[in-house]
Every structure is written in C-alpha cells, then in structure tokens.
Scaffold this motif. Structure first.
Motif: not given
Length: 166
Positions: A12, A15-16, A73
């Motif tokens: 996470d 991907t952020t 995401h």
C-alpha cells in the motif's frame, strides 16, 4: 506482527508513492504538451505536430498506468485489460513516432503492427472471458425439469445463443 499484514502495508505504501509520482508525471506531461504548442506557432507545423502527438500519447500512457495503479491500490488486483491498454498505447506511440520521424523501416513497423494485433486479440479475449460476478438468481431454478449437464454439453449450452421467442 502478521507477515501478510506487513506485506499489505508495504505494498500500500509503495503504490501510494507510485500514484503520487504518476500524478506528478501527469501534471508535468500536461504542462509539456501545452508548451509544445509553441513549436506549432514558431516552427514548422510538421515538427510541432510531431511534438504534440508524442506528448499527447505519452500523457495517455501515464493516465492508463495511473488507472491501473489506482485499481490495484483499491482492489488489490491487476486487471489484464488495464495492462494491455497501456501496452497498446505504448506500441501506438512508438508507431506514431516512427512514422512521423521516418526513422523506422517497414520491417520494424510491421513487427509492431503484429504486436498490436496480438495485444488487441489479448484485450478482446480478456474482456470476453473476464471473471464474472456470481449472481444469485431471484427465482429458484427448476432442477427437476432438466438433468444436470457436465463437460462439453454444458459448455456448448452456455455458448449457444438464446432462442428467440418468435
């Protein structure tokens, strides 16, 4: 700490970060596209058009990659259609750049066209055979009227068109 939760948190976070980088690239790409208008005004139309086409196609590629990362995401899955769309756009960009600059031979353009055909077939197959959502029927099926079909007969029945009521 559970290793699966750690993996989820790390992916996470990654991907952020990638989403913010892609958003920045999208903004910079759009600014570059707007700045490429000066080539059309101050230079020849042909070179300006080449710059505009490559810039716009590059922005579309970044948009498609952005969409794929947002989908990953949010849903923790990668859609094959998103990846093939981005790859098709990359190939189309290379074909457009090669055609406008006239630096590619016909063999290379032909090989890119074959790759584009394969990607298009892959895209159609991915849409046609995408995993369907399981739907609960509103009315109970009449299992007693029709025996259960398995194997090739069940496959043929699912693929055959519905009979018209005429």
């Amino acid at each position: 700490m559970d290793s699966i939760k750690l993996f989820k948190q790390v992916t996470d976070a990654i991907t952020t970060i990638i989403l913010y980088i892609l958003l920045l690239a999208l903004i910079v790409g759009m600014a570059k596209t707007l700045l490429d208008i000066r080539f059309i005004i101050f230079e020849s139309l042909e070179s300006g058009f080449t710059h505009m086409v490559t810039s716009v196609l590059t922005v579309f590629i970044v948009i498609d990659l952005f969409k794929a990362f947002v989908d990953y995401h949010e849903h923790d899955r990668i859609k094959l259609t998103d990846i093939t769309d981005a790859t098709i756009l990359i190939v189309l960009r290379e074909i457009a750049v090669g055609l406008y600059s006239q630096k590619f031979g016909y063999e290379f353009i032909l090989s890119l066209a074959v790759l584009l055909l394969v990607l298009g077939i892959m895209r159609v197959l991915a849409v046609t055979y995408s995993p369907a959502k399981v739907q609960v029927p509103s009315a109970p099926l009449k299992a007693q009227e029709q025996p259960s079909k398995t194997g090739i007969s069940a496959l043929l029945e699912r693929c055959s068109p519905e009979p018209d009521g005429n």
